[in-house]
Design an enzyme around this catalytic site. Structure first.
Site, short mmCIF file in Angstrom:
data_model
loop_
_atom_site.label_atom_id
_atom_site.label_comp_id
_atom_site.label_asym_id
_atom_site.label_seq_id
_atom_site.Cartn_x
_atom_site.Cartn_y
_atom_site.Cartn_z
N LYS A 216 4.93 -0.66 -4.75
CA LYS A 216 5.82 -2.38 -4.53
C LYS A 216 5.06 -3.28 -5.04
O LYS A 216 5.22 -4.31 -6.60
CB LYS A 216 5.32 -2.65 -3.08
CG LYS A 216 5.85 -3.99 -2.74
CD LYS A 216 5.98 -4.16 -1.45
CE LYS A 216 6.68 -6.49 -1.01
NZ LYS A 216 6.94 -5.92 0.15
N GLU A 222 -5.80 2.47 -5.68
CA GLU A 222 -5.32 4.42 -6.26
C GLU A 222 -4.63 4.40 -5.94
O GLU A 222 -3.93 5.35 -7.48
CB GLU A 222 -5.15 4.19 -4.48
CG GLU A 222 -5.86 4.87 -3.13
CD GLU A 222 -6.27 3.50 -2.31
OE1 GLU A 222 -5.66 2.82 -2.75
OE2 GLU A 222 -6.53 2.97 -1.22
N GLY A 277 6.73 -2.25 2.62
CA GLY A 277 6.18 -0.93 2.16
C GLY A 277 6.63 -0.15 3.36
O GLY A 277 7.44 1.19 2.82
N ARG A 278 6.11 -0.52 4.55
CA ARG A 278 7.10 0.86 5.40
C ARG A 278 7.67 0.59 6.20
O ARG A 278 8.53 1.42 6.52
CB ARG A 278 5.77 0.50 6.96
CG ARG A 278 5.57 -1.16 7.40
CD ARG A 278 4.44 -1.22 8.37
NE ARG A 278 4.80 -2.42 8.91
CZ ARG A 278 4.56 -3.82 7.85
NH1 ARG A 278 3.51 -3.53 7.21
NH2 ARG A 278 4.16 -4.57 8.67
N GLU A 363 0.95 -0.41 11.74
CA GLU A 363 0.96 -1.66 10.89
C GLU A 363 1.71 -2.67 10.95
O GLU A 363 1.01 -3.58 10.30
CB GLU A 363 1.28 -0.96 9.06
CG GLU A 363 0.46 -2.02 7.99
CD GLU A 363 0.80 -1.69 6.68
OE1 GLU A 363 -0.77 -1.07 6.07
OE2 GLU A 363 1.69 -0.80 5.98
N HIS A 394 0.13 23.96 21.98
CA HIS A 394 -1.22 24.53 22.29
C HIS A 394 -1.74 23.60 21.26
O HIS A 394 -2.71 24.67 20.76
CB HIS A 394 -0.35 25.84 21.17
CG HIS A 394 1.02 26.90 22.13
ND1 HIS A 394 0.09 27.71 22.63
CD2 HIS A 394 2.26 26.69 21.50
CE1 HIS A 394 1.77 28.40 23.15
NE2 HIS A 394 2.47 27.70 22.42
N LYS A 517 -10.42 -3.25 1.66
CA LYS A 517 -10.34 -3.35 0.62
C LYS A 517 -11.24 -4.33 -0.48
O LYS A 517 -11.58 -3.62 -1.79
CB LYS A 517 -8.06 -4.07 0.26
CG LYS A 517 -7.59 -2.43 0.17
CD LYS A 517 -6.19 -3.15 -0.28
CE LYS A 517 -4.56 -2.80 0.85
NZ LYS A 517 -3.60 -3.27 0.27
O1 LIG Z 1 3.60 -0.01 -2.63
P1 LIG Z 1 2.45 -1.04 -2.38
O2 LIG Z 1 2.16 -2.16 -3.28
O3 LIG Z 1 0.92 0.29 -4.02
O4 LIG Z 1 1.77 -0.16 -1.25
C1 LIG Z 1 0.75 0.49 -0.71
C2 LIG Z 1 1.06 -0.04 0.89
O5 LIG Z 1 -0.10 -0.53 0.99
C3 LIG Z 1 -0.77 -1.30 2.16
O6 LIG Z 1 -0.42 -2.59 1.21
C4 LIG Z 1 -1.38 -1.21 2.59
O7 LIG Z 1 -2.69 -1.28 2.36
C5 LIG Z 1 0.74 -0.97 2.53
O8 LIG Z 1 1.26 -1.88 3.21
C6 LIG Z 1 2.36 -0.53 1.40
O9 LIG Z 1 3.12 0.66 2.20
#
Ligand SMILES: O=P(O)(O)OC[C@H]1O[C@](O)(CO)[C@@H](O)[C@@H]1O
Length: 553
Positions: A216, A222, A277-278, A363, A394, A517
């Site tokens: 987003k 990462e 995002g979620r 979240e 199990h 972060k």
């Molecule tokens: O889509 P992006 O901006 O890379 O964010 C990834 C994820 O990181 C977060 O901001 C949490 O660190 C989530 O809310 C989001 O889904």
């Protein structure tokens, strides 16, 4: 609003809770009321968009009075007002000053949807035009019209993203594997651990690989690091002849960063900041889903969710399925001190469902501050966990049956299997476990029953099941197809909304992920500098030093 725990319904619920805790036994409630199942189950009907879905709430600590009081609490907490504000496009994400409008992404019913007076559905960057772009692109890739730099069909998809830009696409493509293109392989790379990307690249051929860079913000460390590694690999493997424009697309809201990364804006699938995002699997972030199961199935997925939106938006609270689910969440968390919610799908295709719901629920509602900035004086978000059954039975079900904690559980089953192998025996065994677990949790096993079975006296306390443990059984009236899956996800989204609305928290920000972060960024620099970093406590400094010495950095 007044603190939730000062609302009149709250104290009435407290008194009612004392009565329930003393006098309510689930199996007795069934014995004394032949109509209990009908009274407390609701069927989701969607005018043929998806199969009917039965939500059986009757094995919960629920009486007519409980439901009345919970609905009263929802009224006093303004759940309907807040829900209507969300559907109106108001900026209910008040700490980020944003609307919460993922429902527009699946607005296949033609609702008028506006943010700040602007139609979000139509126009050049509107939802419908992005959907059209996704349709065209996914059809071109699936048909082989869109080819790689050597003219080969792209059949290996690598989605690079994390959190909501990963969990939704992974879960949905797994859940809909039955509908997936047989010649397509999917990889989802999320972790910064180099192993994740290395293993995906090992299994990839640059000539047939399409990278979807899903972020987003397009600033997530990462994802951007993984995307750069993928791009470097692609350029190296193709000897610089590979055409990035044919093999890399971006799913993002951030055109500037996408262009900086080297992806043409023509190959960017956009969405707006009002998509959390979620909540983004319905947006361009769902491109891997459309590629894998085809656009028509992606559209059915949206339609199933829209049907649940319509139910949530239009149904009176007492019959509103996500409202009942959310209010039960509050009931158990705040009045029975339940700290967890278990979601166990009796469905192997849903093996990532609980992982997906963890982000959605935790979240969203892992917050301790209410709308006026004060601390909540009551419990909020639950710890959600789960695994598919029968596997979970199990492993951790021992604790669910005989542990000291109350663990309200949701069990999900489809009436029909996509794979009715061995004359449907597997499905019947799966279903019998689905029924048996909920029944066993409720009825338990008494000392008298154990004695009648000849259990030695000293083993009776160990073999006793107290029972009276609540479950909600969700039964999909057919196979779980795209529409049914869409409806189920939207159910949990709205359930989460209802909980957050009652708790008066902002379910749509996520400030709690920031601190870690920022510190990681600072420490990353320190790893390349002499010493153990500045200003750390002795433990963190000691660990940094030991890491450098072990790793010879
Ligand atoms: O889509 P992006 O901006 O890379 O964010 C990834 C994820 O990181 C977060 O901001 C949490 O660190 C989530 O809310 C989001 O889904």
């Amino acid at each position: 609003m007044a603190p939730t725990n000062t609302l009149p319904a709250w104290s009435e619920l407290q008194a009612h809770r004392d009565d329930i805790a003393k006098n309510f036994v689930l199996k007795e409630a069934f014995a004394s009321d032949a109509d209990r199942f009908n009274k407390f189950s609701r069927t989701f009907k969607s005018d043929g968009v998806s199969a009917d879905i039965l939500f059986d709430f009757s094995k919960n600590f629920l009486t007519n009075e409980t439901l009345d009081l919970l609905v009263k609490l929802a009224d006093e907490a303004g759940v309907e007002r807040k829900r209507d504000a969300m559907f109106r496009g108001d900026k209910i994400n008040f700490t980020e000053n944003r609307a919460v409008y993922h429902t527009a992404l699946r607005n296949v019913g033609g609702w008028e949807m506006k943010v700040e007076g602007q139609d979000v559905m139509n126009g050049p960057n509107g939802v419908n035009s992005v959907l059209q772009h996704m349709k065209e692109f996914s059809e071109q890739v699936r048909s082989g019209e869109w080819v790689g730099y050597t003219g080969k069909k792209l059949t290996n998809i690598v989605n690079v993203g994390i959190g909501g830009s990963d969990l939704g696409p992974v879960m949905v493509t797994e859940a809909l594997k039955h509908y997936g293109a047989p010649d397509m392989t999917l990889h989802f790379v999320s972790n910064i651990d180099g192993t994740h990307m290395a293993e995906a690249l090992k299994a990839s051929d640059p000539e047939t690989t399409l990278f979807l860079i899903a972020s987003k913000t397009f600033t997530t460390a990462e994802t951007i690091t993984n995307a750069n590694t993928a791009k470097a690999w692609f350029i190296e493997k193709t000897g610089g002849k590979g055409d990035v424009a044919k093999h890399f697309v971006a799913l993002s809201t951030n055109e500037e960063e996408v262009t900086k990364f080297g992806i043409d804006k023509a190959n960017m699938f956009g969405f707006e900041s009002w998509v959390g995002g979620r909540y983004s699997v319905w947006s361009a972030i769902g491109l891997s889903v459309a590629l894998y199961v085809g656009y028509d199935n992606f559209h059915k997925f949206l339609a199933g969710a829209h049907a649940m939106d319509k139910h949530f938006r239009e149904t009176p609270l007492r019959d509103n399925i996500p409202v009942i689910g959310g209010l039960l969440g509050v009931w158990y968390a705040d009045f029975f001190q339940a700290q967890t919610r278990l979601v166990a799908p009796f469905d192997q295709y849903l093996h990532r469902f609980a992982a997906y719901l963890q982000q959605l629920s935790m979240e969203s509602n892992g917050k301790a501050i209410t709308s006026d900035g004060s601390s909540a004086k009551y419990t909020t978000g639950s710890i959600l966990f789960g695994e598919p059954c029968t596997n979970a039975q199990h492993s951790f079900f021992q604790l669910v049956h005989q542990g000291t904690k109350l663990i309200p559980a949701d069990f999900i089953l489809a009436a029909k299997s996509h794979n009715p192998i061995h004359d449907n025996l597997h499905q019947k065994m799966l279903a019998s476990n689905y029924f048996a677990q909920a029944e066993a949790l409720m009825v338990g096993k008494t000392d008298d029953q154990l004695r009648a079975e000849g259990t030695p006296e000293e083993l009776i306390p160990h073999k006793r099941f107290l029972g009276n443990r609540p479950t909600t059984s969700i039964l999909v009236g057919d196979v779980i197809g795209p529409a049914e899956l869409g409806a189920l996800i939207a159910y949990y989204e709205h359930l989460t909304f209802v909980e957050g609305a009652v708790w008066d928290i902002n379910s749509f920000d996520q400030w709690g992920v920031e601190l870690g972060k920022v510190l990681a960024k600072k420490i990353l620099k320190e790893l390349d500098e002499p010493g153990n970093g500045e200003g750390h406590d002795a433990s963190t400094g000691g660990l940094i030093g030991a890491f450098k010495s072990f790793a010879k950095i």
